[in-house]
Design a protein around this motif. Structure first.
Motif, short mmCIF file in Angstrom:
data_model
loop_
_atom_site.label_atom_id
_atom_site.label_comp_id
_atom_site.label_asym_id
_atom_site.label_seq_id
_atom_site.Cartn_x
_atom_site.Cartn_y
_atom_site.Cartn_z
N ALA A 186 0.81 -1.22 0.00
CA ALA A 186 0.00 0.00 0.00
C ALA A 186 0.84 1.27 0.00
O ALA A 186 0.37 2.33 -0.43
CB ALA A 186 -0.93 0.00 1.22
N HIS A 187 2.08 1.20 0.48
CA HIS A 187 2.92 2.40 0.57
C HIS A 187 3.87 2.57 -0.62
O HIS A 187 4.59 3.56 -0.67
CB HIS A 187 3.74 2.35 1.87
CG HIS A 187 2.90 2.42 3.11
ND1 HIS A 187 3.05 1.55 4.16
CD2 HIS A 187 1.88 3.26 3.46
CE1 HIS A 187 2.17 1.85 5.11
NE2 HIS A 187 1.45 2.88 4.70
N THR A 188 3.85 1.60 -1.53
CA THR A 188 4.78 1.67 -2.65
C THR A 188 4.52 2.89 -3.53
O THR A 188 5.46 3.53 -4.00
CB THR A 188 4.68 0.39 -3.50
OG1 THR A 188 5.02 -0.74 -2.67
CG2 THR A 188 5.64 0.44 -4.68
N ILE A 189 3.25 3.23 -3.74
CA ILE A 189 2.92 4.36 -4.61
C ILE A 189 3.47 5.67 -4.05
O ILE A 189 3.73 6.62 -4.81
CB ILE A 189 1.39 4.46 -4.82
CG1 ILE A 189 1.07 5.40 -5.98
CG2 ILE A 189 0.68 4.87 -3.53
CD1 ILE A 189 -0.38 5.39 -6.39
N LEU A 190 3.71 5.72 -2.73
CA LEU A 190 4.27 6.91 -2.09
C LEU A 190 5.80 6.84 -1.99
O LEU A 190 6.43 7.77 -1.48
CB LEU A 190 3.69 7.09 -0.69
CG LEU A 190 2.18 7.28 -0.60
CD1 LEU A 190 1.74 7.30 0.85
CD2 LEU A 190 1.76 8.57 -1.31
N GLY A 191 6.37 5.73 -2.45
CA GLY A 191 7.81 5.55 -2.34
C GLY A 191 8.27 5.21 -0.94
O GLY A 191 9.45 5.36 -0.61
N LEU A 192 7.36 4.72 -0.10
CA LEU A 192 7.67 4.53 1.32
C LEU A 192 7.73 3.07 1.76
O LEU A 192 8.02 2.80 2.93
CB LEU A 192 6.63 5.25 2.19
CG LEU A 192 6.65 6.77 2.14
CD1 LEU A 192 5.49 7.35 2.95
CD2 LEU A 192 7.98 7.31 2.66
N GLY A 193 7.45 2.15 0.87
CA GLY A 193 7.45 0.77 1.34
C GLY A 193 7.32 -0.24 0.22
O GLY A 193 7.03 0.11 -0.93
N ARG A 194 7.52 -1.50 0.59
CA ARG A 194 7.36 -2.64 -0.32
C ARG A 194 7.54 -3.90 0.51
O ARG A 194 8.17 -3.89 1.56
CB ARG A 194 8.40 -2.60 -1.44
CG ARG A 194 9.83 -2.58 -0.95
CD ARG A 194 10.80 -2.13 -2.00
NE ARG A 194 12.14 -1.94 -1.43
CZ ARG A 194 13.14 -1.39 -2.09
NH1 ARG A 194 12.99 -0.97 -3.33
NH2 ARG A 194 14.33 -1.25 -1.49
N TRP A 195 6.94 -4.97 0.03
CA TRP A 195 7.15 -6.26 0.65
C TRP A 195 8.47 -6.86 0.20
O TRP A 195 8.88 -6.69 -0.95
CB TRP A 195 6.05 -7.24 0.26
CG TRP A 195 4.68 -6.98 0.78
CD1 TRP A 195 3.58 -6.63 0.04
CD2 TRP A 195 4.21 -7.11 2.12
NE1 TRP A 195 2.48 -6.52 0.83
CE2 TRP A 195 2.84 -6.81 2.12
CE3 TRP A 195 4.84 -7.45 3.32
CZ2 TRP A 195 2.07 -6.83 3.28
CZ3 TRP A 195 4.08 -7.48 4.48
CH2 TRP A 195 2.71 -7.19 4.46
N VAL A 196 9.12 -7.60 1.10
CA VAL A 196 10.11 -8.59 0.71
C VAL A 196 9.35 -9.90 0.63
O VAL A 196 8.73 -10.32 1.61
CB VAL A 196 11.26 -8.68 1.73
CG1 VAL A 196 12.18 -9.85 1.37
CG2 VAL A 196 12.04 -7.37 1.76
N ILE A 197 9.35 -10.53 -0.54
CA ILE A 197 8.54 -11.71 -0.77
C ILE A 197 9.43 -12.95 -0.81
O ILE A 197 10.51 -12.93 -1.40
CB ILE A 197 7.73 -11.56 -2.08
CG1 ILE A 197 6.67 -12.66 -2.21
CG2 ILE A 197 8.63 -11.53 -3.28
CD1 ILE A 197 5.41 -12.34 -1.46
N VAL A 198 8.99 -14.00 -0.14
CA VAL A 198 9.69 -15.29 -0.15
C VAL A 198 8.72 -16.32 -0.73
O VAL A 198 7.68 -16.62 -0.13
CB VAL A 198 10.12 -15.71 1.26
CG1 VAL A 198 10.76 -17.10 1.24
CG2 VAL A 198 11.09 -14.69 1.85
#
Length: 209
Positions: free
Chosen positions: A146-158
């Motif tokens: 949800a925060h990716t569009i703001l440049g503030l977050g992303r998941w690390v996916i396994v």
């Protein structure tokens, strides 16, 4: 993926990762941008268009700053409350979500400690206890949140396959006091996971996990 209920002692007290903190993590950041947005409407109605647009212009900046700093409501307190679950100094405080988790309130299903233990990726939280053998993991990388569009977050996916079933564990560090700091921590975590997987491949007789 092995999942079990967290330590039995956790049932006797209020959970650290509770509905109150989830709600406040959404509501508190709004205090930075809702007042100037409302002020802009009132000023516009009074004919003070210049000041109205000044207020509205400040909304995205204040909103970004507020989400970055305040979306981790009482995160430090949670780290302290869950410190008894921390198994090693190298463990990282994270929020995670299993493939089954869906929530409009917060994307993190549980919070706790993630670490690498030989050939296992382990997580211990209030509700979940996860153990992933390295040889079932097929890919690690990033996925938008949800925060990716703001440049503030992303998941690390396994991602991987275990017992014939595909899984995708979502992980987001909560070590820092801001989302941006945790995004940087996510880059470090991903690098560590990739190095760990390469190590497993090099130690395997066939060169593959």
């Amino acid at each position: 993926m092995n999942a079990a209920t967290g330590p039995g002692g956790q049932r006797s007290r209020r959970r650290a990762w509770n509905a109150y903190r989830k709600w406040m993590a959404n509501l508190v950041p709004m205090l930075t941008w809702v007042p100037p947005a409302v002020a802009g409407v009132l000023l516009f109605q009074e004919g003070q268009t210049t000041w109205a647009f000044v207020c509205w212009g400040a909304v995205p900046v204040l909103g970004w700053l507020g989400i970055n700093r305040l979306a981790l409501f009482q995160n430090d307190a949670m780290r302290r409350e869950l410190s008894s679950l921390k198994p090693t100094a190298e463990a990282t405080f994270v929020g995670i979500a299993t493939p089954q988790h869906r929530s409009l309130l917060d994307p993190h299903e549980d919070v706790g400690w993630l670490w690498l233990d030989g050939g296992e990726l382990r997580f211990r939280g209030e509700r979940l206890s996860l153990d992933l053998p390295r040889d079932v993991i097929r890919r690690v990388g990033y996925r938008a949140n949800a925060h990716t569009i703001l440049g503030l977050g992303r998941w690390v996916i396994v991602e991987g396959v275990r017992e014939g079933k595909r899984f995708a564990l979502r992980i987001e560090p909560r070590e820092g006091r801001t989302l941006l700091a945790n995004k940087r921590e996510g880059a470090r975590l991903l690098g560590a996971l990739k190095a760990w997987i390469r190590e497993g491949a090099s130690n395997h007789p066939s060169g593959m996990p």
